[in-house]
Design a protein around this motif. Structure first.
Motif, PDB file in Angstrom:
ATOM      1  N   GLY A 252      -9.859   6.757  -0.828  1.00  0.00           N
ATOM      2  CA  GLY A 252      -9.171   6.028  -2.075  1.00  0.00           C
ATOM      3  C   GLY A 252      -8.572   4.473  -1.808  1.00  0.00           C
ATOM      4  O   GLY A 252      -8.698   4.095  -0.723  1.00  0.00           O
ATOM      5  N   VAL A 253      -8.146   4.135  -2.812  1.00  0.00           N
ATOM      6  CA  VAL A 253      -7.836   2.699  -2.564  1.00  0.00           C
ATOM      7  C   VAL A 253      -6.280   2.626  -3.289  1.00  0.00           C
ATOM      8  O   VAL A 253      -5.971   3.257  -4.375  1.00  0.00           O
ATOM      9  CB  VAL A 253      -8.471   1.727  -3.639  1.00  0.00           C
ATOM     10  N   ALA A 254      -5.397   1.622  -3.109  1.00  0.00           N
ATOM     11  CA  ALA A 254      -4.127   1.354  -3.395  1.00  0.00           C
ATOM     12  C   ALA A 254      -3.987   0.012  -3.375  1.00  0.00           C
ATOM     13  O   ALA A 254      -4.468  -0.919  -2.517  1.00  0.00           O
ATOM     14  CB  ALA A 254      -3.081   2.031  -2.684  1.00  0.00           C
ATOM     15  N   MET A 255      -3.248  -0.502  -4.464  1.00  0.00           N
ATOM     16  CA  MET A 255      -2.862  -1.998  -4.529  1.00  0.00           C
ATOM     17  C   MET A 255      -1.611  -2.203  -3.602  1.00  0.00           C
ATOM     18  O   MET A 255      -0.565  -1.608  -3.950  1.00  0.00           O
ATOM     19  CB  MET A 255      -2.673  -2.665  -5.852  1.00  0.00           C
ATOM     20  N   THR A 256      -1.334  -3.273  -2.712  1.00  0.00           N
ATOM     21  CA  THR A 256      -0.351  -3.584  -2.029  1.00  0.00           C
ATOM     22  C   THR A 256       0.812  -4.000  -2.901  1.00  0.00           C
ATOM     23  O   THR A 256       0.453  -4.778  -3.928  1.00  0.00           O
ATOM     24  CB  THR A 256      -0.407  -4.561  -0.810  1.00  0.00           C
ATOM     25  N   LYS A 257       2.065  -3.838  -2.403  1.00  0.00           N
ATOM     26  CA  LYS A 257       3.057  -4.409  -3.114  1.00  0.00           C
ATOM     27  C   LYS A 257       2.943  -6.039  -3.258  1.00  0.00           C
ATOM     28  O   LYS A 257       3.464  -6.678  -4.393  1.00  0.00           O
ATOM     29  CB  LYS A 257       4.456  -4.247  -2.645  1.00  0.00           C
ATOM     30  N   ALA A 258       2.493  -6.725  -2.221  1.00  0.00           N
ATOM     31  CA  ALA A 258       2.527  -8.088  -2.006  1.00  0.00           C
ATOM     32  C   ALA A 258       1.387  -8.585  -2.934  1.00  0.00           C
ATOM     33  O   ALA A 258       1.472  -9.749  -3.417  1.00  0.00           O
ATOM     34  CB  ALA A 258       2.496  -8.446  -0.803  1.00  0.00           C
ATOM     35  N   ALA A 259       0.206  -8.016  -2.676  1.00  0.00           N
ATOM     36  CA  ALA A 259      -1.008  -8.400  -3.521  1.00  0.00           C
ATOM     37  C   ALA A 259      -0.797  -9.901  -4.159  1.00  0.00           C
ATOM     38  O   ALA A 259      -0.745 -10.234  -5.249  1.00  0.00           O
ATOM     39  CB  ALA A 259      -1.169  -7.628  -4.825  1.00  0.00           C
ATOM     40  N   PRO A 260      -1.344 -10.962  -3.524  1.00  0.00           N
ATOM     41  CA  PRO A 260      -1.338 -12.141  -3.808  1.00  0.00           C
ATOM     42  C   PRO A 260      -2.406 -12.489  -4.860  1.00  0.00           C
ATOM     43  O   PRO A 260      -2.196 -13.644  -5.548  1.00  0.00           O
ATOM     44  CB  PRO A 260      -1.648 -13.126  -2.454  1.00  0.00           C
ATOM     45  N   ASN A 261      -3.414 -11.652  -4.807  1.00  0.00           N
ATOM     46  CA  ASN A 261      -4.535 -11.805  -5.656  1.00  0.00           C
ATOM     47  C   ASN A 261      -4.757 -10.855  -6.651  1.00  0.00           C
ATOM     48  O   ASN A 261      -5.907 -10.025  -6.728  1.00  0.00           O
ATOM     49  CB  ASN A 261      -5.844 -12.039  -4.868  1.00  0.00           C
ATOM     50  N   ARG A 262      -3.853 -10.371  -7.200  1.00  0.00           N
ATOM     51  CA  ARG A 262      -3.677  -9.256  -8.092  1.00  0.00           C
ATOM     52  C   ARG A 262      -4.759  -8.745  -9.130  1.00  0.00           C
ATOM     53  O   ARG A 262      -5.321  -7.909  -9.148  1.00  0.00           O
ATOM     54  CB  ARG A 262      -2.206  -9.067  -8.826  1.00  0.00           C
ATOM     55  N   GLU A 263      -4.902 -10.033  -9.940  1.00  0.00           N
ATOM     56  CA  GLU A 263      -6.101  -9.946 -11.067  1.00  0.00           C
ATOM     57  C   GLU A 263      -7.479  -9.586 -10.318  1.00  0.00           C
ATOM     58  O   GLU A 263      -8.090  -8.561 -10.836  1.00  0.00           O
ATOM     59  CB  GLU A 263      -6.225 -11.153 -11.807  1.00  0.00           C
ATOM     60  N   ALA A 264      -7.784 -10.681  -9.157  1.00  0.00           N
ATOM     61  CA  ALA A 264      -9.050 -10.249  -8.718  1.00  0.00           C
ATOM     62  C   ALA A 264      -8.986  -8.835  -8.029  1.00  0.00           C
ATOM     63  O   ALA A 264      -9.891  -8.073  -8.135  1.00  0.00           O
ATOM     64  CB  ALA A 264      -9.311 -11.062  -7.272  1.00  0.00           C
ATOM     65  N   ALA A 265      -7.826  -8.445  -7.636  1.00  0.00           N
ATOM     66  CA  ALA A 265      -7.903  -7.136  -6.866  1.00  0.00           C
ATOM     67  C   ALA A 265      -7.971  -5.935  -7.734  1.00  0.00           C
ATOM     68  O   ALA A 265      -8.861  -4.967  -7.575  1.00  0.00           O
ATOM     69  CB  ALA A 265      -6.402  -6.930  -6.111  1.00  0.00           C
ATOM     70  N   LEU A 266      -7.422  -6.056  -8.950  1.00  0.00           N
ATOM     71  CA  LEU A 266      -7.658  -5.050  -9.950  1.00  0.00           C
ATOM     72  C   LEU A 266      -9.207  -5.011 -10.278  1.00  0.00           C
ATOM     73  O   LEU A 266      -9.663  -3.972 -10.841  1.00  0.00           O
ATOM     74  CB  LEU A 266      -6.856  -5.525 -11.148  1.00  0.00           C
ATOM     75  N   LYS A 267      -9.842  -6.320 -10.403  1.00  0.00           N
ATOM     76  CA  LYS A 267     -11.428  -6.273 -10.878  1.00  0.00           C
ATOM     77  C   LYS A 267     -12.160  -5.378  -9.890  1.00  0.00           C
ATOM     78  O   LYS A 267     -13.117  -4.725 -10.277  1.00  0.00           O
ATOM     79  CB  LYS A 267     -11.890  -7.598 -11.120  1.00  0.00           C
ATOM     80  N   LEU A 268     -11.788  -5.577  -8.547  1.00  0.00           N
ATOM     81  CA  LEU A 268     -12.461  -4.822  -7.391  1.00  0.00           C
ATOM     82  C   LEU A 268     -12.073  -3.226  -7.664  1.00  0.00           C
ATOM     83  O   LEU A 268     -13.098  -2.535  -7.524  1.00  0.00           O
ATOM     84  CB  LEU A 268     -12.027  -5.392  -6.156  1.00  0.00           C
TER      85      LEU A 268
END
Length: 334
Positions: A252-268
């Motif tokens: 699985g996958v999780a988004m980190t709290k820091a996530a400097p590239n949140r929008e691109a990460a969500l796309k992935l």
């Protein structure tokens, strides 16, 4: 395609501003299993994916980095590992209609902190020559003395075996599982060591008759000319718990709290849950897609049908510490 060296990823990301269109991933997955997905994502979107493969200490690293972490996403295997990153407070909830629609509720965190991408079954690899049809049908049966000197497995403290043991605790309780582990240990042909493929090699070499392994390793062995003979010496059996089905786990996958590239990460994240990516997982990695309606690889389908266990994965994760304690108590790997 030029990529940042893994060892330089974290330092460079902290020292200099990150490009708007890139995603940084901390991964526990084998690089060859996920790189084709990232390559396709970059081809479709132009967003680069930088991967740091971290074998140990991922949670500690994220905790130490805090808000300065360059990581956008964490990718890992085993429900306990997913629960661990959430419990450490280093992830954030993700609201996405795409993820909610594509990933069934049983394969995502109720608080949307992690999302399953694939599932895998913990199966028995059995010698075609020395194990008869129907000779093993349940996980409980592996402790039967009839298997004395006939079983091989990787270390009991490995995530995959701890997951199976945690599920046994959920089905039968601590006392039963302790005795089951003692019986399983007594049936081992040799000290637990190596990985799942090494156990199949041991069957081929006549060192044991059955082993525990994840389904997708069969596909990977069949791809490798050196390992094809090992794979062809065994068949896959889907055991069940006496009051349940075949043990399943997730990647699985999780988004980190820091996530400097949140929008691109969500796309992935959304791409990884798409029909296209789920089909890549199925065809190249021989895993079970989580998205309903995505076809299995023909190779995987040829291994037969089975009934997945219905235990809640978070319940299994909560029993992992107890599973580890039992493994150490019975000195399973000793």
């Amino acid at each position: 395609m030029t990529r940042m060296p893994i060892f330089a990823l974290a330092l460079a990301a902290i020292a200099t501003p990150l490009a708007a269109e890139e995603v940084n991933v901390y991964s526990l997955r084998q690089p060859e299993l996920i790189q084709p997905l990232f390559d396709r994502f970059t081809e479709k979107t132009g967003i680069e994916v930088n991967v740091a493969t971290i074998d140990k200490g991922m949670v500690e690293r994220l905790v130490n980095e805090g808000d300065r972490s360059p990581a956008d996403l964490v990718m890992t295997v085993d429900i306990a590992r997913l629960a661990e990153v959430v419990d450490a407070g280093v992830t954030q909830p993700v609201e996405s209609e795409v993820l909610t629609a594509n990933i069934p509720a049983e394969f995502r965190d109720p608080g949307n902190q992690w999302f399953g991408l694939t599932t895998r079954a913990r199966v028995v690899y059995a010698s075609k020559e020395r194990v008869a049809d129907g000779e093993v049908t349940t996980y409980e049966d592996l402790a039967d003395p009839k298997w004395k000197g006939r079983i091989c497995t990787r270390p009991g403290t490995h995530d995959y075996n701890l997951g199976l043991t945690a599920a046994m605790i959920e089905h039968h309780g601590i006392d039963y599982t302790r005795e089951w582990l003692k019986g399983l240990k007594a049936n081992l042909a040799k000290k637990p060591e190596g990985n799942d493929r090494a156990q199949v090699k041991s069957i081929w070499a006549g060192e044991c008759d059955i082993s525990l392994g994840n389904t997708y390793y069969m596909g990977k062995m069949l791809e490798d000319p050196e390992q094809q003979e090992w794979a062809n010496s065994v068949r896959i059996i889907y055991p069940v718990f006496e009051n349940g089905g075949t043990h399943m786990n997730v990647s699985g996958v999780a988004m980190t709290k820091a996530a400097p590239n949140r929008e691109a990460a969500l796309k992935l994240m959304e791409f990884l849950a798409s029909d296209e990516a789920q089909q890549i997982y199925a065809e190249l990695n021989y895993e079970f897609p989580v998205k309903p309606g995505v076809a299995l690889s023909p190779v995987v389908a040829s291994w037969g049908e089975f009934t997945p266990d219905t235990l809640n994965l978070m319940d299994v994760a909560r029993s992992r510490p107890a599973a580890l304690k039992l493994m150490e108590e019975v000195n399973f790997d000793g």
